[in-house]
Design an enzyme around this catalytic site. Structure first.
Site, PDB file in Angstrom:
ATOM      1  N   TRP A 192       0.820  -1.214   0.000  1.00  0.00           N
ATOM      2  CA  TRP A 192       0.000   0.000   0.000  1.00  0.00           C
ATOM      3  C   TRP A 192       0.855   1.266   0.000  1.00  0.00           C
ATOM      4  O   TRP A 192       0.326   2.362  -0.091  1.00  0.00           O
ATOM      5  CB  TRP A 192      -0.973   0.006   1.182  1.00  0.00           C
ATOM      6  CG  TRP A 192      -0.342  -0.372   2.482  1.00  0.00           C
ATOM      7  CD1 TRP A 192       0.171   0.470   3.420  1.00  0.00           C
ATOM      8  CD2 TRP A 192      -0.177  -1.699   2.988  1.00  0.00           C
ATOM      9  NE1 TRP A 192       0.648  -0.249   4.472  1.00  0.00           N
ATOM     10  CE2 TRP A 192       0.445  -1.585   4.240  1.00  0.00           C
ATOM     11  CE3 TRP A 192      -0.499  -2.977   2.507  1.00  0.00           C
ATOM     12  CZ2 TRP A 192       0.772  -2.699   5.019  1.00  0.00           C
ATOM     13  CZ3 TRP A 192      -0.180  -4.079   3.279  1.00  0.00           C
ATOM     14  CH2 TRP A 192       0.449  -3.938   4.512  1.00  0.00           C
ATOM     15  N   ASP A 214      -2.571   6.632  16.548  1.00  0.00           N
ATOM     16  CA  ASP A 214      -3.065   5.335  17.023  1.00  0.00           C
ATOM     17  C   ASP A 214      -2.165   4.910  18.186  1.00  0.00           C
ATOM     18  O   ASP A 214      -1.368   5.717  18.689  1.00  0.00           O
ATOM     19  CB  ASP A 214      -3.080   4.297  15.894  1.00  0.00           C
ATOM     20  CG  ASP A 214      -1.672   3.961  15.407  1.00  0.00           C
ATOM     21  OD1 ASP A 214      -0.701   4.625  15.836  1.00  0.00           O
ATOM     22  OD2 ASP A 214      -1.536   3.025  14.595  1.00  0.00           O
ATOM     23  N   GLN A 262      -6.004  -3.856  14.002  1.00  0.00           N
ATOM     24  CA  GLN A 262      -5.938  -5.100  14.794  1.00  0.00           C
ATOM     25  C   GLN A 262      -5.396  -6.300  14.015  1.00  0.00           C
ATOM     26  O   GLN A 262      -5.664  -7.450  14.366  1.00  0.00           O
ATOM     27  CB  GLN A 262      -7.332  -5.451  15.351  1.00  0.00           C
ATOM     28  CG  GLN A 262      -7.796  -4.446  16.364  1.00  0.00           C
ATOM     29  CD  GLN A 262      -9.286  -4.482  16.545  1.00  0.00           C
ATOM     30  OE1 GLN A 262     -10.032  -4.398  15.586  1.00  0.00           O
ATOM     31  NE2 GLN A 262      -9.724  -4.607  17.769  1.00  0.00           N
ATOM     32  N   GLU A 307      -5.798   0.722   5.388  1.00  0.00           N
ATOM     33  CA  GLU A 307      -5.924   1.194   6.778  1.00  0.00           C
ATOM     34  C   GLU A 307      -6.974   0.386   7.541  1.00  0.00           C
ATOM     35  O   GLU A 307      -6.803   0.096   8.716  1.00  0.00           O
ATOM     36  CB  GLU A 307      -6.275   2.693   6.805  1.00  0.00           C
ATOM     37  CG  GLU A 307      -5.105   3.599   6.441  1.00  0.00           C
ATOM     38  CD  GLU A 307      -3.921   3.454   7.407  1.00  0.00           C
ATOM     39  OE1 GLU A 307      -4.129   3.132   8.587  1.00  0.00           O
ATOM     40  OE2 GLU A 307      -2.775   3.635   6.955  1.00  0.00           O
ATOM     41  N   CYS A 337      14.476  13.052  22.363  1.00  0.00           N
ATOM     42  CA  CYS A 337      13.606  12.196  23.180  1.00  0.00           C
ATOM     43  C   CYS A 337      13.874  12.345  24.676  1.00  0.00           C
ATOM     44  O   CYS A 337      14.931  11.954  25.187  1.00  0.00           O
ATOM     45  CB  CYS A 337      13.791  10.736  22.767  1.00  0.00           C
ATOM     46  SG  CYS A 337      12.714   9.632  23.689  1.00  0.00           S
ATOM     47  N   CYS A 396      10.547   2.357  17.801  1.00  0.00           N
ATOM     48  CA  CYS A 396      10.051   2.694  19.148  1.00  0.00           C
ATOM     49  C   CYS A 396       8.978   1.677  19.531  1.00  0.00           C
ATOM     50  O   CYS A 396       7.814   2.002  19.721  1.00  0.00           O
ATOM     51  CB  CYS A 396       9.511   4.119  19.148  1.00  0.00           C
ATOM     52  SG  CYS A 396       9.317   4.780  20.801  1.00  0.00           S
ATOM     53  N   TYR A 402      -8.727   8.500  13.115  1.00  0.00           N
ATOM     54  CA  TYR A 402      -7.408   8.022  12.702  1.00  0.00           C
ATOM     55  C   TYR A 402      -7.395   7.719  11.191  1.00  0.00           C
ATOM     56  O   TYR A 402      -6.514   8.170  10.457  1.00  0.00           O
ATOM     57  CB  TYR A 402      -7.028   6.757  13.490  1.00  0.00           C
ATOM     58  CG  TYR A 402      -5.756   6.130  12.989  1.00  0.00           C
ATOM     59  CD1 TYR A 402      -4.528   6.558  13.471  1.00  0.00           C
ATOM     60  CD2 TYR A 402      -5.776   5.149  12.000  1.00  0.00           C
ATOM     61  CE1 TYR A 402      -3.345   6.015  12.985  1.00  0.00           C
ATOM     62  CE2 TYR A 402      -4.610   4.611  11.507  1.00  0.00           C
ATOM     63  CZ  TYR A 402      -3.396   5.040  12.012  1.00  0.00           C
ATOM     64  OH  TYR A 402      -2.231   4.512  11.519  1.00  0.00           O
TER      65      TYR A 402
HETATM   66 FE1  SF4 Z   1      11.481   5.745  21.191  1.00  0.00          FE
HETATM   67 FE2  SF4 Z   1      12.777   7.783  22.268  1.00  0.00          FE
HETATM   68 FE3  SF4 Z   1      13.975   5.448  22.058  1.00  0.00          FE
HETATM   69 FE4  SF4 Z   1      13.453   6.883  19.885  1.00  0.00          FE
HETATM   70  S1  SF4 Z   1      14.828   7.399  21.530  1.00  0.00           S
HETATM   71  S2  SF4 Z   1      13.138   4.673  20.144  1.00  0.00           S
HETATM   72  S3  SF4 Z   1      11.515   7.829  20.425  1.00  0.00           S
HETATM   73  S4  SF4 Z   1      12.188   5.903  23.293  1.00  0.00           S
END
Ligand code: SF4
Length: 359
Positions: free
Chosen positions: A25, A139, A43, A38, A209, A193, A121
């Site tokens: 997609w 999401d 799920q 989407e 971060c 992440c 979403y």
């Molecule tokens: Fe996730 Fe922060 Fe680690 Fe990046 S640095 S993977 S945003 S926790």
């Protein structure tokens, strides 16, 4: 727009263009195809959707063909993906687009949300990915990324519904190509992440971060305390007659609505086998003796677990007429031979039950 959002966007955009997974997609900008993807991805794992997406589009290449199809044809093409309510809503949405919008999906999230089955979403995803409109989408994956980036420790502010997430996501997609940045947010949550053991060392926004800075990436978001889904024990009854087995269409409302399944009977606590009287009441067919299988088939729905205990019995030859017509007209029924399947197919759960009893 905040400087923070701009810096995050600057990290995400180039990373996504270089590292994105090659998914079917992602090779199209057709809003209809992106809509289908989407809905399928809700799920459901990416790998599973990959194996259905192109086949579905070959069968229903545009809104018009989907809108004109019978529900049974749509469910057949969806068969195996589970959560069939999504297929019904997609079908209803296509009918709405065909009849009310001339067959073309609108390009704004606001208008997209008027389509049945299109939530906030999905509208954001179609608007940003297909139309390059700066529309936020949050999401569970994106919410986790945003919670960590900002080191949000309050569980109430970590969910996908949190207003702060939508504001920040909006600012991020406005800071460059919405198509790229919306997908980059999703991709980062899916591949880097991740819920457990985020790969911070290769993260393109690590320098922004706060969770990483504070060493909180493994505790944000807080684990959810989920009540276990209620369990329901059922007899899945295979009534056989002349080598064929009786299946019935489920009611149009509720779990597996409209799908073919073996007749299901509530299993009383401690009940050792379904009784001929229960089977007759459920199917309209008299059976003499019932054999029970030891291994159940388990199916986990969103809020319920079905534990189905296969059992089988031979239809009483004396009740020939009832056997041929099935359940006294209350439900649509069918007698199928081993290996035979009804037009439109059957859900995976029924397939497993039939395999278990040797059909
Ligand atoms: Fe996730 Fe922060 Fe680690 Fe990046 S640095 S993977 S945003 S926790």
């Amino acid at each position: 727009m905040s400087e923070f959002a701009r810096r995050v966007a600057n990290g995400l955009g180039p990373w996504f263009l270089q590292h994105q997974r090659d998914l079917s997609w992602r090779r199209t900008r057709d809003p209809y195809a992106i809509w289908v993807s989407e809905i399928m991805l809700q799920q459901t794992r990416v790998e599973t959707v990959e194996s259905y997406f192109e086949g579905f589009l070959r069968r229903f290449p545009d809104v018009g063909s989907l809108a004109a199809a019978d529900e049974s044809q749509v469910l057949a093409a969806w068969s195996g993906l589970g959560y069939y309510r999504r297929a019904r809503l997609l079908h209803a949405g296509a009918k709405y687009v065909a009849s009310e919008l001339g067959g073309a999906l609108p390009d704004s999230a606001e208008k997209l949300r008027k389509i049945p089955g299109v939530g906030k979403y999905t509208a954001g995803a179609i608007a940003s990915i297909a139309f390059e409109r700066p529309s936020a989408l949050v999401d569970g994956n994106v919410a986790r990324v945003l919670s960590r980036l900002q080191a949000i420790e309050d569980p109430k502010l970590q969910d996908a519904g949190a207003a702060g997430h939508w504001t920040l996501a909006q600012q991020i997609v406005e800071a460059g190509s919405p198509r790229v940045l919306a997908q980059a947010l999703m991709e980062l949550g899916a591949t880097v992440c991740t819920p457990v053991q985020p790969k911070c060392l290769v993260c393109p926004v690590r320098s922004e971060c706060a969770a990483h800075r504070k060493g909180l990436q493994d505790v944000i978001p807080a684990p959810k305390k989920r009540a276990p889904s209620p369990r329901q024990d059922l007899w899945a009854v295979a009534v056989r007659h002349r080598g064929r087995v009786l299946i019935e269409r489920r009611p149009s409302e509720g779990l597996l609505a409209g799908m073919w399944c073996l007749p299901l009977i509530e299993r009383a606590e401690g009940g050792e086998r379904a009784t001929p009287a229960e089977v007759a009441a459920a199917t309209g067919v008299t059976v003499q003796a019932i054999e029970t299988f030891a291994e159940p088939v388990k199916h986990v729905f969103t809020h319920r677990v079905w534990v189905m205990w296969p059992c089988r019995g031979e239809a009483d030859p004396a009740a020939e007429m009832a056997q041929e017509t099935g359940r006294k007209g209350q439900a649509e029924t069918l007698w199928i031979a081993p290996g035979e399947r009804p037009v439109g197919g059957i859900p995976r759960l029924t397939e497993k039950l039939l395999e278990r009893i040797g059909y």
